[in-house]
Design a protein around this motif. Structure first.
Motif, PDB file in Angstrom:
ATOM      1  N   ASN A  52      -0.618  -0.591   9.025  1.00 52.17           N
ATOM      2  CA  ASN A  52       0.077  -1.607   8.230  1.00 52.17           C
ATOM      3  C   ASN A  52       0.018  -2.979   8.882  1.00 52.17           C
ATOM      4  N   HIS A  96       0.813  -1.218   0.000  1.00 53.39           N
ATOM      5  CA  HIS A  96       0.000   0.000   0.000  1.00 53.39           C
ATOM      6  C   HIS A  96       0.848   1.270   0.000  1.00 53.39           C
ATOM      7  N   GLY A 127      -5.731  -1.227   3.568  1.00 53.66           N
ATOM      8  CA  GLY A 127      -4.617  -1.647   2.735  1.00 53.66           C
ATOM      9  C   GLY A 127      -5.057  -1.948   1.309  1.00 53.66           C
ATOM     10  N   PHE A 155      -3.274  -4.622   8.337  1.00 53.91           N
ATOM     11  CA  PHE A 155      -3.377  -5.307   7.050  1.00 53.91           C
ATOM     12  C   PHE A 155      -2.703  -6.672   7.129  1.00 53.91           C
TER      13      PHE A 155
END
Length: 428
Positions: free
Chosen positions: A200, A193, A408, A203
């Motif tokens: 993050n 992403h 994401g 995700f």
């Protein structure tokens, strides 16, 4: 050159020691813990913790609903203090990323994280550091964010009908395995992403949760649909939270040399990973920004006539934490507006818990509006609303950061298109 930059930074910013920053964040964690006793007595909280520790904790399990309000706040404060203790022991800097990690742990301790279901995940990350012969402090942030998969441990232990000894054994083995594979995957997936999804590790946890659920389903094991959310506590909770958010602004103002200087500079940053506001603009002004985001989150809940509950407070706490690491009013509000507009045109009620959580947690996409302008942020929020309502099935609710998985996917899809078709500053 680096020394000159540091000197220039020191001239324009008041230096706040690590010890002071730790004390301030610890103070807020203690306040959250003690708030629990404002709502319930110690015996009620103790019984409530027993209920919390033995619940499956999958989305959406509001600890205010299955136990009581006091227990939810107590568990939140306790989890934050545990996170701060680990960070201190590993000599981690109290920067924006760590503040975000501590806050997200506290937020989700309202509905999904508890001392039982996170320990094995943290242990797994520790074992990974030993395998790699690296200092655990290097991975402490991934360990804290990785507790998103706490419900995986709880669901295996208490939700699949296994004998207790087998549930505890298999659940914690799964937690340790999760912790071991989290660091390399989180490092890899940030490329997916391009840093435009602030969650993050959320995700990453979503991908891991999806794999685990695929294995579970292949053995005929399914997680139930859970919707246990408290209602009717807006006045009491808003009163407490208003004081809490206001104290961030006042404390930040005082620590920022009795001023709001550098707030404008902070809000000009796009917020893309890695945007550590504590390092670039200062601890005091970051606290101010955190307080403003807290009021914005609570204001949205009341604007749409929603309920303050464990999940929505968790969403607001997460916004606050990332107010030190990527989010501010300028890049977050367009995303929230996009989610709001989506609810006006699509199937979901604007004041439903799911829709409110999409608006609060959907600010994980704030860097898109920060980088490409407010119109792009509205578009990101609009798409996020549809995506987040559909990806939960993949992981069966065992990944608490459902919005991180959705964010994401949206960022990975939208950012290359925006890059390809925009002219310089065309979205500004």
């Amino acid at each position: 050159m680096i020394e000159n930059v540091e000197k220039r930074w020191a001239i324009h910013h008041k230096i706040i020691s690590e010890d002071t920053k730790y004390k301030v964040i610890t103070m807020y964690a203690v306040i959250i813990l003690l708030t629990g006793f404002f709502f319930n007595n110690p015996l009620e909280i103790l019984k409530g913790m027993g209920t919390v520790l033995t619940s499956s904790s999958i989305l959406l399990t509001d600890y205010m609903e299955i136990a009581n309000i006091g227990t939810a706040f107590f568990n939140s404060g306790l989890m934050m203090l545990g996170s701060i203790f680990l960070a201190r022991k590993t000599r981690a800097h109290m920067n924006g990323y760590l503040i975000a990690a501590v806050s997200i742990v506290g937020g989700f301790a309202m509905f999904g994280k508890n001392p039982y279901n996170v320990v094995s995940i943290v242990l797994g990350v520790y074992l990974y550091s030993r395998i790699q012969k690296e200092r655990f402090g290097k991975f402490i942030l991934i360990a804290l964010f990785g507790t998103a998969l706490g419900p995986l441990v709880s669901q295996i232990t208490f939700g699949f009908g296994l004998p207790l000894w087998a549930g505890v054994l298999v659940g914690n083995i799964a937690g340790i395995l999760t912790g071991i594979i989290l660091p390399p995957l989180a490092t890899s997936f940030v490329k997916f992403h391009q840093g435009f999804n602030l969650y993050n590790v959320g995700f990453t946890a979503g991908i891991i949760g999806t794999v685990f659920m695929a294995v579970f389903r292949s053995f005929g094991l399914e997680t139930p649909t859970v919707y246990q959310v408290s209602q009717g506590n807006n006045l009491a909770l808003a009163s407490i939270l208003g004081v809490y958010f206001g104290s961030f602004i006042v404390t930040g103002y005082l620590m920022n040399e009795h001023s709001f200087k550098h707030l404008r500079e902070l809000m000009r940053q796009p917020g893309r990973l890695v945007s550590d506001f504590v390092t670039t603009e200062g601890f005091g002004v970051s606290l101010v920004n955190m307080g403003l985001l807290g009021f914005a989150g609570m204001g949205y809940v009341f604007l749409v006539k929603g309920e303050l509950s464990g999940p929505t407070i968790g969403g607001i706490f997460t916004m606050i934490g990332f107010g030190a690491f990527g989010k501010h009013l300028r890049n977050a509000l367009p995303v929230m507006l996009g989610v709001f507009l989506a609810t006006q045109l699509k199937l979901w009620d604007v004041n439903s818990t799911g829709a409110i959580l999409a608006a609060l947690f959907g600010t994980t996409l704030a860097p898109i509006s920060g980088q490409f302008g407010w119109k792009a942020g509205v578009l990101a929020g609009f798409l996020h609303m549809s995506m987040v309502m559909n990806v939960g099935y993949l992981h069966g609710g065992i990944n608490l950061y459902n919005n991180g998985l959705s964010g994401g996917i949206v960022a990975a899809t939208l950012v290359p298109i925006l890059d390809a078709f925009r002219e310089e500053d065309s979205f500004e």
